[in-house]
Design a protein around this motif. Sequence first.
Motif, short mmCIF file in Angstrom:
data_model
loop_
_atom_site.label_atom_id
_atom_site.label_comp_id
_atom_site.label_asym_id
_atom_site.label_seq_id
_atom_site.Cartn_x
_atom_site.Cartn_y
_atom_site.Cartn_z
N ALA A 76 -23.90 15.55 29.94
CA ALA A 76 -24.55 14.73 28.92
C ALA A 76 -24.05 15.10 27.53
O ALA A 76 -23.80 14.22 26.68
N THR A 77 -23.89 16.40 27.29
CA THR A 77 -23.38 16.86 26.00
C THR A 77 -21.96 16.38 25.79
O THR A 77 -21.60 15.90 24.71
N GLY A 78 -21.14 16.53 26.83
CA GLY A 78 -19.75 16.07 26.73
C GLY A 78 -19.65 14.58 26.48
O GLY A 78 -18.81 14.11 25.71
N ALA A 79 -20.54 13.81 27.12
CA ALA A 79 -20.52 12.36 26.94
C ALA A 79 -20.89 11.98 25.50
O ALA A 79 -20.29 11.08 24.91
N GLN A 80 -21.88 12.68 24.93
CA GLN A 80 -22.27 12.40 23.55
C GLN A 80 -21.14 12.75 22.58
O GLN A 80 -20.89 12.03 21.62
N LYS A 81 -20.47 13.85 22.83
CA LYS A 81 -19.35 14.23 21.96
C LYS A 81 -18.25 13.19 22.02
O LYS A 81 -17.61 12.87 21.01
N ALA A 82 -17.99 12.64 23.23
CA ALA A 82 -16.92 11.66 23.40
C ALA A 82 -17.27 10.32 22.74
O ALA A 82 -16.40 9.67 22.15
N LYS A 83 -18.54 9.93 22.82
CA LYS A 83 -18.94 8.62 22.32
C LYS A 83 -19.43 8.63 20.88
O LYS A 83 -19.26 7.65 20.15
N ASN A 84 -20.06 9.72 20.49
CA ASN A 84 -20.71 9.77 19.17
C ASN A 84 -20.34 11.06 18.45
O ASN A 84 -21.21 11.87 18.10
N TRP A 85 -19.07 11.23 18.21
CA TRP A 85 -18.56 12.46 17.62
C TRP A 85 -19.14 12.75 16.25
O TRP A 85 -19.22 13.91 15.82
N GLU A 86 -19.58 11.70 15.55
CA GLU A 86 -20.09 11.90 14.19
C GLU A 86 -21.33 12.81 14.17
O GLU A 86 -21.63 13.41 13.14
N TYR A 87 -22.03 12.91 15.29
CA TYR A 87 -23.20 13.79 15.36
C TYR A 87 -22.82 15.25 15.56
O TYR A 87 -23.69 16.11 15.62
N PHE A 88 -21.53 15.51 15.68
CA PHE A 88 -21.03 16.87 15.86
C PHE A 88 -20.05 17.22 14.74
O PHE A 88 -19.08 17.93 14.94
N GLY A 89 -20.33 16.70 13.55
CA GLY A 89 -19.43 16.88 12.43
C GLY A 89 -19.49 18.28 11.83
O GLY A 89 -20.27 19.14 12.25
N SER A 90 -18.65 18.49 10.85
CA SER A 90 -18.57 19.79 10.20
C SER A 90 -19.79 20.05 9.33
O SER A 90 -20.47 19.11 8.88
N TYR B 260 -20.54 29.49 9.55
CA TYR B 260 -20.30 29.21 10.97
C TYR B 260 -19.54 27.90 11.20
O TYR B 260 -19.39 27.47 12.34
N ASP B 261 -19.09 27.27 10.14
CA ASP B 261 -18.47 25.95 10.26
C ASP B 261 -17.27 25.96 11.18
O ASP B 261 -17.16 25.14 12.11
N GLU B 262 -16.35 26.87 10.97
CA GLU B 262 -15.13 26.92 11.80
C GLU B 262 -15.47 27.24 13.26
O GLU B 262 -14.93 26.62 14.19
N TRP B 263 -16.38 28.19 13.46
CA TRP B 263 -16.79 28.55 14.82
C TRP B 263 -17.43 27.35 15.52
O TRP B 263 -17.13 27.07 16.69
N MET B 264 -18.28 26.63 14.82
CA MET B 264 -18.98 25.50 15.41
C MET B 264 -18.02 24.40 15.83
O MET B 264 -18.16 23.81 16.91
N GLN B 265 -17.03 24.13 15.01
CA GLN B 265 -16.06 23.10 15.36
C GLN B 265 -15.25 23.49 16.59
O GLN B 265 -14.89 22.64 17.41
N LYS B 266 -14.99 24.76 16.75
CA LYS B 266 -14.31 25.23 17.95
C LYS B 266 -15.19 25.01 19.18
O LYS B 266 -14.72 24.54 20.23
N MET B 267 -16.48 25.30 19.08
CA MET B 267 -17.39 25.11 20.20
C MET B 267 -17.54 23.63 20.56
O MET B 267 -17.67 23.27 21.73
#
Length: 309
Positions: free
Chosen positions: A96-110, A289-296
Amino acid sequence: MSLKYDDKNHPFIDLGNGFQIILFEDRCKHGKEFESKARLAINETPENVKNGMEEIRRLVAADGRFNLPFEDDWYVNTYLRVGEYDPQETYSILQATGAQKAKNWEYFGSVASIRHVFDEGLVWIVPERDEDGAVIIVVESGKKWNPSKVSLVQLNTAVNAVVSVLMQSEEAQLHGYKMIFDVDGLSMTQIVQFTPHSTAIMLDLMDRCSPIRVLHAHTINNGMVYNVLFSIMKPLMSKKMREKQIIHGRNRASLAKYISPKVLPPRYGGTSKAPEYDGRLLGDLMMHYDEWMQKMHKHGFKRKNSKGE
């Protein structure tokens, strides 16, 4: 009040008088007995950890589309804790998390793209953990929220960012978190931002995509206008999420049944002596934590039109 670093170079906000805002906590401050009870509650045993890791590896290998950092066992184990060591449930959370990242990447922004949300004081963390060890995250989405400055996507992205960083914390992994939605002064200006599509994403991020357990979602200071918003949200909630929704209105005694008044600020009926702090300090802390978070956030399914970078 200032941003400082501990002896392991982890940042924290020093509020004075012994009060701190800490996102990275690699030990359970509440003590060994308390920690043991938490592990028991989520079915964490050496055998379940081992079997869970092996089964998740098998499921990911069989899928073939998933990017998961198996060199970092803690990452996989974080999600196993959310799934209470049920591999199938854990894998559904990862999917579910992977699907949200693929479809709605803006919610996982920097963090840099949404740090103004923290500067505005719309998303913040109660300095003290609840008596059951839970982190308490407050979202002020009533009159304090100006949608012309902070969009609903940015507001939700900021919450998602805090939860993502908290996944590093042993304390947060074991004891989970509680949300407080302060909707004091909610008006149609805010209501119209909640389309069915955006609301469904917001609920899914909390319900099925969180890397740490959400225990409750408390709504306070709500009035009649909030009923309009809740009528939009309720049909989109899973049964599990509906059971976690607790609406208090202005009844502070009701809130105190779920969150200890000892850790709540006076404006929420609490007796905590922790000082209120400028949201810009939390923004500074999150930027670390910005760089670390983007890696995750790269873990999961590949995004559409992505080169897999």
